[in-house]
Design a protein around this motif. Structure first.
Motif, short mmCIF file in Angstrom:
data_model
loop_
_atom_site.label_atom_id
_atom_site.label_comp_id
_atom_site.label_asym_id
_atom_site.label_seq_id
_atom_site.Cartn_x
_atom_site.Cartn_y
_atom_site.Cartn_z
N TYR A 51 35.98 6.62 -37.98
CA TYR A 51 35.17 6.43 -36.70
C TYR A 51 35.75 5.09 -36.13
N ALA B 2 39.10 16.33 -36.68
CA ALA B 2 39.45 15.96 -35.31
C ALA B 2 40.29 17.28 -34.75
N ASN B 3 39.83 17.35 -33.38
CA ASN B 3 40.79 18.54 -32.75
C ASN B 3 42.19 18.00 -32.36
N TYR C 72 34.15 18.44 -39.37
CA TYR C 72 34.46 16.84 -39.45
C TYR C 72 36.05 16.98 -39.13
N GLU D 116 30.69 10.31 -33.84
CA GLU D 116 30.67 11.29 -34.99
C GLU D 116 31.77 10.94 -36.01
N THR E 30 43.77 11.35 -33.87
CA THR E 30 43.09 10.56 -33.45
C THR E 30 43.43 9.09 -34.50
N LYS F 110 34.63 11.88 -38.49
CA LYS F 110 35.67 12.81 -38.62
C LYS F 110 36.57 12.41 -39.87
N GLN G 147 46.23 16.75 -43.60
CA GLN G 147 45.60 17.76 -42.77
C GLN G 147 45.69 19.20 -43.43
N PHE H 295 36.12 9.24 -44.08
CA PHE H 295 35.95 9.41 -42.42
C PHE H 295 36.30 8.36 -41.82
#
Length: 143
Positions: A131, A92-93, A90, A137, A96, A139, A59, A129
């Motif tokens: 999912y 993720a908070n 895009y 959505e 995940t 991410k 990240q 991404f």
């Protein structure tokens, strides 16, 4: 690896990485981690190793690489990330895990682990991404 079956894939990380080379992939070290010069480290590595595409997975690499995508492009290196202006949507908070992932290049889904067929009209959608189900959505897949 399944997303790029016809490519030679160089997997790299910071610090000590066991050097290993096979017919389809290899492992290599990026040297010591220095978060202040991520883009420089990765650009230099890509040039030295003859890399033509890069997928940042940490990240902390995403924003610096996205901001340097034009520079990477000047050396013929495609950055597989969404446009800098779109990245925030895009990310993720929270940490995940995903059951599936999809790889998009300029709006075209070139691989989906869940075998879904994604139709994208957004030519800016580029990257890996995560999912869980096709209606989720997307991410960015980061570690």
């Amino acid at each position: 690896m399944k997303a790029f079956p016809t490519h030679f894939v160089l997997l790299a990380d910071y610090g000590d990485v066991p050097g290993m080379v096979t017919e389809n992939y290899a492992f290599s070290s990026l040297g010591l981690l220095n978060k202040d010069s991520i883009a420089h480290i990765l650009l230099n590595f890509c040039i030295t190793e003859g890399i033509d595409s890069i997928i940042p997975l940490h990240q902390f690499e995403v924003e610096p690489i996205a901001k340097s995508a034009v520079l990477f492009g000047e050396y013929g290196i495609q950055v597989l990330l969404p446009d800098t202006s779109l990245i925030a949507g895009y990310i993720a908070n929270e940490q995940t895990t995903f059951q599936n992932f999809a790889v998009f290049v300029k709006g075209e889904c070139i691989f989906a682990s869940g075998k879904e067929i994604f139709v994208s009209t957004d030519e800016k959608l580029t990257g890996v991404f995560g999912y869980n189900v096709a209606d989720d959505e997307l991410k960015l897949f980061t570690i």
